[in-house]
Design a protein around this motif. Sequence first.
Motif, PDB file in Angstrom:
ATOM      1  N   ALA A 108      96.894 -30.667  35.029  1.00 54.22           N
ATOM      2  CA  ALA A 108      95.956 -28.979  34.728  1.00 54.22           C
ATOM      3  C   ALA A 108      96.388 -28.561  33.414  1.00 54.22           C
ATOM      4  CB  ALA A 108      97.139 -27.921  35.117  1.00 54.22           C
ATOM      5  N   VAL A 109      95.030 -27.652  32.857  1.00 51.12           N
ATOM      6  CA  VAL A 109      94.809 -26.810  31.973  1.00 51.12           C
ATOM      7  C   VAL A 109      95.062 -25.674  31.919  1.00 51.12           C
ATOM      8  CG1 VAL A 109      93.135 -28.986  30.962  1.00 51.12           C
ATOM      9  CG2 VAL A 109      92.561 -27.711  32.392  1.00 51.12           C
ATOM     10  N   GLU A 110      95.217 -25.195  31.053  1.00 54.94           N
ATOM     11  CA  GLU A 110      95.386 -23.827  30.179  1.00 54.94           C
ATOM     12  C   GLU A 110      94.614 -23.445  29.348  1.00 54.94           C
ATOM     13  OE1 GLU A 110      99.298 -23.155  28.904  1.00 54.94           O
ATOM     14  OE2 GLU A 110     100.314 -23.488  30.611  1.00 54.94           O
ATOM     15  N   ALA A 111      93.120 -24.362  28.909  1.00 59.44           N
ATOM     16  CA  ALA A 111      92.396 -23.836  27.298  1.00 59.44           C
ATOM     17  C   ALA A 111      91.161 -22.811  28.696  1.00 59.44           C
ATOM     18  CB  ALA A 111      92.302 -24.808  27.079  1.00 59.44           C
ATOM     19  N   SER A 112      90.492 -22.809  28.102  1.00 56.11           N
ATOM     20  CA  SER A 112      88.780 -22.998  28.836  1.00 56.11           C
ATOM     21  C   SER A 112      88.237 -23.717  28.809  1.00 56.11           C
ATOM     22  CB  SER A 112      88.093 -21.571  27.973  1.00 56.11           C
ATOM     23  OG  SER A 112      88.402 -20.274  27.936  1.00 56.11           O
ATOM     24  N   SER A 137      91.463 -29.814  23.035  1.00 55.83           N
ATOM     25  CA  SER A 137      93.199 -29.085  22.990  1.00 55.83           C
ATOM     26  C   SER A 137      93.226 -29.843  22.000  1.00 55.83           C
ATOM     27  CB  SER A 137      93.154 -29.628  24.974  1.00 55.83           C
ATOM     28  OG  SER A 137      93.059 -30.559  24.781  1.00 55.83           O
ATOM     29  N   ALA A 145      88.803 -29.834  27.289  1.00 60.84           N
ATOM     30  CA  ALA A 145      89.547 -29.174  28.364  1.00 60.84           C
ATOM     31  C   ALA A 145      88.517 -29.221  29.402  1.00 60.84           C
ATOM     32  CB  ALA A 145      89.892 -27.996  28.370  1.00 60.84           C
TER      33      ALA A 145
END
Length: 309
Positions: A253-257, A262, A272
Amino acid sequence: MKIVYAGTPEFAVPGLQALAQAGHAVVAVYTQPDRPAGRGRKLRPSPVKEAAQGLGIEVRQPASLRTADAQAALRALGPDLMVVAAYGLILPPAVLETPRLGCVNIHASLLPRWRGAAPIQRALLAGDRETGVTIMQMDAGLDTGAMLAHRTTPITPEDTAGTVHDRLAALGAQALLDVLPGLAAGALPGVPQDAAQATYARKLTKDEAMIDWTQPAAQIARQVQAFNPWPVAETRWRGAPLKVLEARALPGAVEASPGTPSQATREGIDIATGEGVLRVLRLQLAGRKAQTAAEFINGRDIGQEPLPN
């Protein structure tokens, strides 16, 4: 057999060379007219023309095979067989019927999958795990003729359209030699294609090479594979075009736009995406040489500004 060979790009060169090295009588080579190329726009011969001249084979370059003169010139050769590989001109019925044994085509896919102009790139974009070549008896349709032979090769994460192209060109040449004895003896029945399984490999456009970072990392990685060496997957970095030559999709999973770098290490530049992370391994700024990720980040602050979609 008296064979006429028709091809234009590098893909078609191994087939011609294989015929000559095996001692087959190639009585003429057909290829497209010389085209302007390079900064000076000087006329440049096709790879097949250069190969044929090196082998001492007559080269013919009609702009079309639809004229009565072109068709009469072909008939005068008295060919037993015409071999076609990425020629780039449509063969009208009169040409298909001229050789005693008809015309066969070296096609860069496992027909009926990926009929059309860009079978290698479409196979990579679709995530196919294998591809190959088909030797096909040509008819009036678009890659619809009966199949005479298949040769397969796996597609690996390290492959590009360029590496697959080179393998298929060699496989096609060998497959062609394998089918010639059966063709000459009239003992090689073709297998009809299942039209219900057919897919179409439309021609590539430069617009398709622009990276949309909202797409999954796996899809972008396939885009990078498929468009190397042309037109090359591209994004923009600080307002300048940036070509992505090699990349891998990473799970998680990635949280950045999407589009946000990253981390940047010697192993690669992680960006990302809409699903997962794309690790860029090799890239090229406009007007610069291609670089590894380690070379690119040396002395540069990559920052965390999202790349445009």
